[in-house]
Design a protein around this motif. Structure first.
Motif: not given
Length: 98
Positions: A63-66, A84-93
């Motif tokens: 749910e936090k992926l951008t 399909y894009g970079s992983l926003n690190k705030d999605a890593v829990v």
């Protein structure tokens, strides 16, 4: 919360430690980052990461992926999540050492 998982070497993860995003090599070579569902992690490790030291398992809240997450069939006929894009690190829990 729906979690997906990404396997990365400690070295690769630390190279991007100061960034707010993470880009796996596959993003540049294949156009997406590979992920697994929980029940797929052990199979992914045994197929692609045997005898690879210092691995991390990233736990990611979908749910936090951008960027767009798509489930696509792999060569083993299973559907895997691809980002399909970079992983926003705030999605890593959570980051687990393997």
């Amino acid at each position: 919360m729906h979690l997906i998982y990404h396997i990365v070497s400690s070295e690769d993860w630390s190279k991007q430690a100061n960034l707010t995003i993470y880009e796996a090599d596959s993003l540049h070579t294949e156009g997406f980052i590979h992920f697994s569902e929980k029940e797929q992690v052990s199979g992914t490790i045994s197929r692609y990461y045997q005898n690879v030291p210092d691995l991390l398992l990233l736990h990611i809240d979908v749910e936090k992926l951008t960027h767009d997450l798509t489930y696509e069939m792999a060569t083993n006929k299973e559907f895997f999540p691809h980002l399909y894009g970079s992983l926003n690190k705030d999605a890593v829990v959570h980051i687990e050492k393997l």
